[in-house]
Design a protein around this motif. Structure first.
Motif, PDB file in Angstrom:
ATOM      1  N   VAL A 266       1.132  -1.812  -0.143  1.00  0.00           N
ATOM      2  CA  VAL A 266      -0.216   0.061   0.306  1.00  0.00           C
ATOM      3  C   VAL A 266       1.083   1.351   0.262  1.00  0.00           C
ATOM      4  O   VAL A 266       1.551   0.983   1.219  1.00  0.00           O
ATOM      5  CB  VAL A 266      -1.022   0.347   1.326  1.00  0.00           C
ATOM      6  N   THR A 267       0.861   1.938  -0.995  1.00  0.00           N
ATOM      7  CA  THR A 267       1.616   3.179  -1.164  1.00  0.00           C
ATOM      8  C   THR A 267       0.741   4.026  -1.916  1.00  0.00           C
ATOM      9  O   THR A 267      -0.246   4.597  -2.630  1.00  0.00           O
ATOM     10  CB  THR A 267       2.806   2.738  -2.181  1.00  0.00           C
ATOM     11  N   GLY A 274      -4.309   8.007   3.280  1.00  0.00           N
ATOM     12  CA  GLY A 274      -4.937   6.846   3.868  1.00  0.00           C
ATOM     13  C   GLY A 274      -4.075   5.374   3.962  1.00  0.00           C
ATOM     14  O   GLY A 274      -4.844   4.956   3.949  1.00  0.00           O
ATOM     15  N   LYS A 275      -2.460   5.744   3.508  1.00  0.00           N
ATOM     16  CA  LYS A 275      -1.901   4.545   3.063  1.00  0.00           C
ATOM     17  C   LYS A 275      -1.940   3.295   4.397  1.00  0.00           C
ATOM     18  O   LYS A 275      -2.852   2.183   4.404  1.00  0.00           O
ATOM     19  CB  LYS A 275      -0.433   4.605   3.408  1.00  0.00           C
ATOM     20  N   ILE A 296       3.420  -5.065   8.073  1.00  0.00           N
ATOM     21  CA  ILE A 296       4.780  -4.430   7.985  1.00  0.00           C
ATOM     22  C   ILE A 296       4.675  -3.101   7.596  1.00  0.00           C
ATOM     23  O   ILE A 296       4.080  -2.359   6.143  1.00  0.00           O
ATOM     24  CB  ILE A 296       6.021  -4.800   7.392  1.00  0.00           C
ATOM     25  N   ASP A 297       4.864  -2.216   8.785  1.00  0.00           N
ATOM     26  CA  ASP A 297       5.443  -0.656   8.365  1.00  0.00           C
ATOM     27  C   ASP A 297       6.450  -0.577   7.798  1.00  0.00           C
ATOM     28  O   ASP A 297       7.560  -0.159   8.482  1.00  0.00           O
ATOM     29  CB  ASP A 297       4.739   0.538   9.594  1.00  0.00           C
ATOM     30  N   GLY A 298       6.386  -0.025   6.907  1.00  0.00           N
ATOM     31  CA  GLY A 298       7.362   0.576   5.950  1.00  0.00           C
ATOM     32  C   GLY A 298       8.228   1.544   5.607  1.00  0.00           C
ATOM     33  O   GLY A 298       8.915   2.404   5.071  1.00  0.00           O
ATOM     34  N   GLN A 303       6.264   5.752  11.405  1.00  0.00           N
ATOM     35  CA  GLN A 303       5.912   5.055  11.853  1.00  0.00           C
ATOM     36  C   GLN A 303       3.856   5.190  12.446  1.00  0.00           C
ATOM     37  O   GLN A 303       4.018   5.390  12.909  1.00  0.00           O
ATOM     38  CB  GLN A 303       5.612   4.044  12.598  1.00  0.00           C
ATOM     39  N   GLN A 304       2.723   4.799  11.878  1.00  0.00           N
ATOM     40  CA  GLN A 304       1.708   4.993  12.588  1.00  0.00           C
ATOM     41  C   GLN A 304       0.681   4.227  12.514  1.00  0.00           C
ATOM     42  O   GLN A 304      -0.359   3.828  13.709  1.00  0.00           O
ATOM     43  CB  GLN A 304       0.842   5.582  11.549  1.00  0.00           C
ATOM     44  N   ASP A 305       1.282   2.533  11.955  1.00  0.00           N
ATOM     45  CA  ASP A 305       0.461   1.123  11.884  1.00  0.00           C
ATOM     46  C   ASP A 305      -0.019   0.874  13.130  1.00  0.00           C
ATOM     47  O   ASP A 305      -0.572  -0.091  13.462  1.00  0.00           O
ATOM     48  CB  ASP A 305       1.137   0.304  11.053  1.00  0.00           C
ATOM     49  N   GLY A 306       1.076   1.089  14.017  1.00  0.00           N
ATOM     50  CA  GLY A 306       1.278   0.180  15.620  1.00  0.00           C
ATOM     51  C   GLY A 306      -0.047   0.807  15.895  1.00  0.00           C
ATOM     52  O   GLY A 306      -0.647   0.393  16.996  1.00  0.00           O
TER      53      GLY A 306
END
Length: 313
Positions: A266-267, A274-275, A296-298, A303-306
């Motif tokens: 997702v990019t 909104g990725k 995996i947050d690339g 970093q926001q996914d966590g």
């Protein structure tokens, strides 16, 4: 048109402050323009009645009839614009040019006249009007016969210009010009916005198929904002958003099965598009279907996914 207006309001919501700057710039520019181009003008007026006959004989015929009143209305402007009247007026003033304009207005169905002189000089306006009142009866006698002026309001030398710039007018006109310019600029930006606005445009620009369209999410204002997480597991989330993520998940699975793919990247081209939200919601939707998912947050810088998943370090 609907897409154009939607893009315009999106751009306006982000760049509205630029419109305010243009409004301020328009007011300042119009104010400076008015100051540079401003020439003070003065007005001098005299109101009088006109009577025919010889003052020494004591006989006067006042213009009370409709015909004579109409004749007076038509004749006054004609005589004021005639070369003979102007030559006599200039000779009386002792000048070769007239620094001002002369006009007259008659009251309907009466012999009452208001003569007005406008000039860039207060003194010239006063002198021209007095001279015109003096020479007009003589120059008009060939048309109207012997006439006499009876002044109601004597001429008064003007003390202030009548055309001073009005601050309210400057603000209104300058602000309106700035607002129109700002709206036009935002409209041009919306018209030439380099984005795919519809699935057909995405296919034409990128040769890719649009798998799903995810709607915007808006939560009602409340004190406790902890329940406002955009997640398919959040019961407060709208049904339409959950179904759009489900449709995206199903179509992605079908596309991956054809190619034997197991990794989804997702990019996007910019931040805040909104990725992370899409990646987290896809992972949660796949997990609810019994899939084993590794997210995996690339983004190595932000970093926001966590945080979106509620995980702590």
């Amino acid at each position: 048109l609907a897409v154009l207006f939607r893009d315009f309001f999106k751009i306006f919501s982000k760049l509205w402050w630029r419109v305010l700057i243009l409004i301020g710039a328009g007011i300042a520019a119009y104010g400076a323009f008015s100051f540079v181009r401003y020439t003070p003008m003065y007005r001098c007026e005299a109101t009088f009645t006109v009577a025919t006959g010889d003052e020494d004989s004591g006989t006067y015929n006042f213009y009370y009839s409709q015909n004579t009143a109409d004749q007076l209305s038509r004749t006054f402007p004609y005589i004021l614009e005639s070369s003979y009247f102007r030559s006599v007026l200039l000779e009386t003033l002792g000048t070769e040019t007239l620094n001002g304009s002369l006009s007259a207005e008659t009251v309907e169905n009466s012999n009452m006249v208001t003569m007005t002189v406008t000039s860039s000089s207060a003194g010239d306006a006063y002198e021209i009007l007095n001279a015109a009142l003096t020479v007009y009866p003589e120059t008009a006698r060939f048309v109207l016969g012997t006439i006499q002026f009876h002044l109601i309001d004597d001429p008064q030398a003007p003390t202030a210009p009548y055309n001073r710039p009005a601050p309210r007018q400057i603000v209104l006109r300058g602000g309106l010009a700035g607002a129109v310019l700002g709206i036009v600029i935002l409209g041009i930006l919306a018209l030439f916005r380099k984005t795919a606005k519809t699935p057909d445009e995405m296919r034409r620009f990128t040769s890719l198929k649009c798998l799903a369209a995810v709607p915007a999410v808006k939560f009602k204002a409340r004190r406790n904002q902890s329940g406002n997480r955009i997640s398919v597991l959040n019961k407060r989330l709208s049904y339409g958003y959950v179904e759009s993520i489900r449709a995206l998940q199903i179509r992605l699975e079908h596309a991956m099965q054809k190619d034997g793919g197991k990794v989804i990247l997702v990019t996007s081209t910019a931040a805040g598009e909104g990725k992370s939200t899409i990646a987290v919601n896809l992972a949660e939707m796949l997990a609810t279907k019994g899939k084993k998912v590794l997210l995996i947050d690339g983004d190595l810088r932000k970093q926001q996914d966590g945080k979106l998943l509620g995980c702590t370090d």
